[in-house]
Enzyme design. Structure first.
Site, short mmCIF file in Angstrom:
data_model
loop_
_atom_site.label_atom_id
_atom_site.label_comp_id
_atom_site.label_asym_id
_atom_site.label_seq_id
_atom_site.Cartn_x
_atom_site.Cartn_y
_atom_site.Cartn_z
N GLU A 1 52.41 24.09 75.11
CA GLU A 1 52.16 24.42 76.50
C GLU A 1 51.37 25.73 76.49
O GLU A 1 51.93 26.82 76.51
CB GLU A 1 53.47 24.58 77.27
CG GLU A 1 53.23 24.72 78.77
CD GLU A 1 54.27 25.57 79.48
OE1 GLU A 1 54.46 25.38 80.68
OE2 GLU A 1 54.90 26.43 78.82
N ASP B 1 57.43 25.54 74.60
CA ASP B 1 57.29 26.10 75.93
C ASP B 1 56.72 27.52 75.87
O ASP B 1 57.02 28.28 74.95
CB ASP B 1 58.65 26.13 76.64
CG ASP B 1 58.58 26.78 78.00
OD1 ASP B 1 57.98 26.17 78.89
OD2 ASP B 1 59.11 27.90 78.15
#
EC number: 2.4.1.18
Length: 663
Positions: A383, A329
């Site tokens: 990401e 993330d």
């Protein structure tokens, strides 16, 4: 040829930045050599969880902690009636502390524990950093660490499970807490029993679980982590999570987790923030250690102890819980000092400047190396929105080492198009560009929408298309042109995103059947309601509602993509007619024919270059998907002349067909 030269050969536009690339790679090599020292490899280095924390021995327990600024540490808990004088740790080196607890005063399974730390000026309580479990105190509402040492180890039965990361992954993104039908917090066990079978039936090959690591603030979606080695206790026990993974493996489904190494919660009572009384033990000091948008703490990836902590965390989740990989993330936030906030990346120079955090890039390379050592073939997804060159390339090509990057521009394109353009104004040229925008040699996970697009203040695609009509006209008896349009475009958007947008595909749970509403976790602003923090699976199970058609289409789409190995074929554009709103492209033996026109049908003469026959294998307007066409798998005889030009059946407005060469 050096690895950097390999990367430049793949993308010649990088040639002016060769010195920067060499600098990044040299920093990685030197850091790796520095941290390994006497260790054979990264796997033997990343064993912090095997040294620090609580470990049972033959005659008691050993507890260790890294706290360089501490002057005194004592272990407290219900096992010693929270006495702050009974169990005092001793300093065993300049920065490490240790305590032996004999059996006579042992640590029973389930004991609640904390430590009291003194930095010479004040005393404060903390949760041990490597605790495997943290639970909320119902009286004070803060968290305690918990000794987790069940008498019997979990009986894994997944030894024969094999995850082939060479095949395109079809990822079902999930949040455990909101996966139940009822308003409230669902559990690992409920997910295993009720949701995994749905995922299996839909045909998805990989489950991506959000919010696994402990996070006190539920509405953070799991992105403000405090206890990096603890499973979120609100969803169940460590054994419950292991059973989920084990069961998924028995179904042939891989399980990856969202790993949050880009930042940490600023809570000082639970996590690593100010653990030993200093802000720079794990994080940068001053403004650089504070994320201005998220209000969280930012790791100092230049410290070997931080690298050790984070790499050990990766190894722990892979080995202890048998995860098959990670979705990292917030990578863009990691690799730029300004965290890529309010920035548009318009040229290569945006990637090569003093704004780039070389230490973060090095950490990501080390993380990818470690995961390959511990679990070869594991799946790694970044990401990363900026398009940093080499992010999803292996080390041999000079890359950072991830398998895929998320195609984050595509859902933004869909939102902007649906929200700002009339259907007649949709730009198919821009759509095709967005679908095929890739770094040379890098693979992309495509998606039309994820959890991000459904958070409060935003809308799912189906809700954007249908609006409040969803509440009144999704039953079979209703006739609504708004719903007809929404369902037609929902299927087309998902089909073109899945087939042409990347080498893998992702869907957030429930969106396959057009789940209504947004996502909103209980918070003060909604009077702590769970109304929008659950999934209404019964909508798609109800034979009187149209949601069933969208779910069935998604199931057939995923089945076709897998059976035909379609995502491993390159996309070849055959027809782009902007005025007629037509796109036709080929992927191997499959033709994809899209008519986005609001009212006109279209008959295509497609130059394929060779004679043959084609069969319709999927059509968005089949009546089994809520359409008007009952013909299934019709065979199309060759109408081609010597030049191999085929005349295909007329395709109605707002519909798409997939045709497979056969015979």
């Amino acid at each position: 040829m050096t690895k950097t030269e390999n990367l430049i050969t793949m993308d010649p536009f990088l040639f002016p930045y060769e010195d920067w690339l060499d600098c990044y790679m040299d920093h990685y090599r030197k850091t790796k050599a520095w941290i390994l020292e006497n260790n054979r490899d990264l796997s033997s280095f990343a064993c912090g969880h095997l040294y620090y924390g609580f470990h049972e021995t033959g005659d008691g327990w050993v507890y260790r902690e890294w706290a360089p600024n501490a002057r005194e540490i004592s272990l407290i808990g219900d096992f010693n009636q929270w006495d702050r004088t009974k169990h005092v740790l001793r300093r065993i080196s300049g920065e490490n502390w240790e305590l032996f607890v004999p059996d006579s005063g042992g640590l029973p399974h389930g004991s609640r524990v904390k430590i009291q730390v003194s930095d010479g000026r004040s005393r404060f309580d903390r949760i041990p950093l490597y605790c495997r479990r943290a639970v909320q105190n119902t009286r004070t509402y803060d968290f305690d660490g918990q000794i987790w040492n069940p008498r019997e180890s979990f009986p894994w039965t997944d030894g024969n499970f094999h995850f082939d990361n060479q095949r395109a992954p079809f990822i079902y993104e999930c949040h455990i807490g909101m996966s139940g039908e009822n308003e409230g917090v669902s559990s690992f066990s409920q997910f295993t029993e009720s949701v995994l079978p749905k995922i299996k039936k839909l045909g998805y090959t990989t489950v991506q679980i959000m919010a696994v690591m402990e996070h006190p603030y539920y509405a953070s979606f799991g992105y403000q982590v405090t206890n990096f080695f603890a499973v979120s206790s609100r969803f169940g026990t460590p054994e419950d999570l292991k059973n989920l993974v084990n069961t998924a493996h028995s179904m042939g489904i891989a399980v990856i987790m969202d790993i949050v190494h880009s930042h940490a919660s600023g809570n000082v009572l639970e996590g690593p923030a100010c653990f030993d009384g200093t802000e720079d033990q794990f994080f940068h000091a001053g403004p650089r250690g504070h994320h201005p948008a998220w209000g969280t703490k930012l790791f100092n990836y230049g410290k070997p102890q931080v690298i050790h902590f984070l790499l050990s965390n990766l190894k722990f989740w892979l080995e202890e819980y048998h995860f098959d990989g990670f979705r990292f993330d917030g990578v863009s936030s990691m690799i730029y000092r300004d965290h890529a906030l309010d920035r548009t990346f318009t040229g290569y120079r945006d990637y090569f400047s003093r704004n780039t955090d070389v230490e973060a890039l090095t950490y990501l390379r080390l993380a990818a190396d470690l995961c390959r050592e511990v679990k070869p073939g594991c799946l790694l997804i970044a990401e990363e929105v900026s398009g940093m060159p080499g992010m999803a390339l292996d080390r041999e090509h000079g890359g950072i080492g991830f398998d895929y990057r998320l195609g984050m521009g595509l859902p933004d394109f869909w939102i902007k198009t649906i929200q700002e353009k009339r259907d007649e104004e949709w730009n198919l040229g821009l759509l095709w560009h967005e679908l095929n925008q890739r770094r040379p040699g890098e693979k992309v996970i495509a998606y039309a929408e994820s959890h991000d697009q459904a958070l409060v203040g935003d809308k799912t695609i189906m809700f954007r298309l249908a609006g409040q009509e969803m509440y009144w006209h999704m039953d079979l008896a209703s006739r609504s042109p708004v719903i007809d349009r929404a369902m037609a475009l929902h299927k087309m958007i998902r089909l073109i995103s899945c087939s042409a947008g990347g080498e893998g595909y992702l869907n957030f749970m429930g969106n396959e059947f057009g789940h209504p509403d947004w996502i909103d976790f209980p918070r003060e602003g909604n009077s702590w309601s769970y109304r929008y923090a659950c999934r209404k699976w019964s909508l798609a199970d109800n034979p009187e509602l149209r949601y069933q058609y969208l779910r069935r289409f998604d199931e057939e789409m995923i089945r076709l993509m897998q059976d035909g190995d379609i995502l491993n074929y390159p996309s070849e554009l055959l027809i782009h007619d902007e005025s007629a709103k037509i796109l036709v492209f080929r992927k191997g033996p499959f033709l994809f024919f899209f008519n986005f026109h609001v009212s006109s049908g279209y008959t295509a003469h497609i130059p394929l270059g060779r004679p043959g026959q084609y069969r319709t294998v999927l059509h968005t307007d089949w009546n089994i998907f809520g359409g008007t066409n009952i013909n299934l798998h019709e065979d199309l005889p060759s109408h081609g002349g010597r030049d191999g030009t085929f005349l295909f059946p007329r395709l109605g407005s707002r519909s798409a067909g997939v045709y497979q060469e056969w015979g």
